[in-house]
Design a protein around this motif. Structure first.
Motif, mmCIF file in Angstrom:
data_model
loop_
_atom_site.group_PDB
_atom_site.id
_atom_site.type_symbol
_atom_site.label_atom_id
_atom_site.label_comp_id
_atom_site.label_asym_id
_atom_site.label_seq_id
_atom_site.Cartn_x
_atom_site.Cartn_y
_atom_site.Cartn_z
ATOM 1 N N UNK A 85 0.842 -1.202 0.000
ATOM 2 C CA UNK A 85 0.000 0.000 0.000
ATOM 3 C C UNK A 85 0.878 1.253 0.000
ATOM 4 N N UNK A 86 1.917 1.251 0.833
ATOM 5 C CA UNK A 86 2.825 2.400 0.890
ATOM 6 C C UNK A 86 3.457 2.640 -0.474
ATOM 7 N N UNK A 87 3.932 1.577 -1.107
ATOM 8 C CA UNK A 87 4.542 1.720 -2.442
ATOM 9 C C UNK A 87 3.553 2.327 -3.437
ATOM 10 N N UNK A 88 2.316 1.838 -3.410
ATOM 11 C CA UNK A 88 1.292 2.363 -4.330
ATOM 12 C C UNK A 88 1.050 3.852 -4.070
ATOM 13 N N UNK A 89 0.941 4.231 -2.806
ATOM 14 C CA UNK A 89 0.712 5.629 -2.469
ATOM 15 C C UNK A 89 1.893 6.504 -2.900
ATOM 16 N N UNK A 90 3.113 6.006 -2.723
ATOM 17 C CA UNK A 90 4.296 6.764 -3.143
ATOM 18 C C UNK A 90 4.345 6.905 -4.654
ATOM 19 N N UNK A 91 3.981 5.858 -5.369
ATOM 20 C CA UNK A 91 3.948 5.936 -6.839
ATOM 21 C C UNK A 91 2.966 7.008 -7.304
ATOM 22 N N UNK A 92 1.853 7.148 -6.603
ATOM 23 C CA UNK A 92 0.853 8.146 -6.955
ATOM 24 C C UNK A 92 1.398 9.569 -6.789
ATOM 25 N N UNK A 93 2.426 9.724 -5.972
ATOM 26 C CA UNK A 93 3.002 11.053 -5.718
ATOM 27 C C UNK A 93 3.999 11.464 -6.796
ATOM 28 N N UNK A 94 4.423 10.538 -7.621
ATOM 29 C CA UNK A 94 5.434 10.843 -8.643
ATOM 30 C C UNK A 94 4.857 11.621 -9.800
#
Length: 140
Positions: free
Chosen positions: A131-140
Motif C-alpha cells: 500500500x505504501x509503495x502504491x501511495x508513493x507511486x501516486x506522488x510521482x
C-alpha cells in the motif's frame, strides 16, 4: 532491513544546528544567509557550512535572488517540503489506515483497507508495504 526495501528508505542524519536552521526555514517562504545568521546567532561561515550540507540532502534549495542593498544580490533559500515523505500507519485487528504527508505535514494521500492481523507480522507488513509503495507511486 532486506535489500528490496532499502530503496524506499533514505535516512538523513542531521545535527542540532542543521535542525535549528531547518526550523527557521520552515516558518518563512525564503531566507538569505544573513537572515539565517540573524535568526540563529551562528557565524556566517557556520551557516554556509550547514546550508551546503542541507543542499546536498535536498532539504533546502536556492529559490531566487533577493534585492540588493548595494552589493551583489543575496541568494534566497527555501525549505523543500517535497524532499521526502512521512508515512504513518494505523494497523487494527481488521483494517489498516496508511497516510502520507510531505515534510511540512501536509496530507498527500490516505488509504484504508481491510486487513486481517491474524495473518501474522510478515504478511500484514508485506501488505502494508504494498500500500505504501502504491501511495508513493501516486506522488510521482
Amino acid at each position: 532491513m532486506d535489500n528490496k526495501h532499502k530503496k524506499l528508505v533514505k535516512p538523513i542524519s542531521l545535527d542540532q544546528i542543521e535542525v535549528r536552521i531547518l526550523q527557521v526555514l520552515r516558518h518563512r517562504p525564503f531566507f538569505s544567509r544573513a537572515d539565517i545568521v540573524d535568526a540563529t546567532g551562528l557565524s556566517r561561515a557556520r551557516v554556509n557550512q550547514v546550508l551546503t550540507a542541507l543542499r546536498r540532502t535536498n532539504l533546502i534549495a536556492p529559490c531566487k535572488t533577493g534585492d540588493s542593498t548595494g552589493g551583489r544580490p543575496p541568494m534566497l533559500f527555501s525549505f523543500n517540503k517535497q524532499a521526502r515523505y512521512v508515512v504513518g500507519m494505523d494497523l487494527g485487528a481488521t483494517a489498516c489506515r496508511i497516510g502520507i504527508t510531505n515534510l511540512a505535514g501536509e496530507p498527500l494521500a490516505l488509504q484504508e483497507e481491510a486487513l486481517d492481523i491474524k495473518l501474522g507480522p510478515e504478511l500484514v507488513l508485506a501488505q502494508a508495504l504494498t500500500i505504501v509503495r502504491d501511495l508513493l507511486r501516486q506522488q510521482e
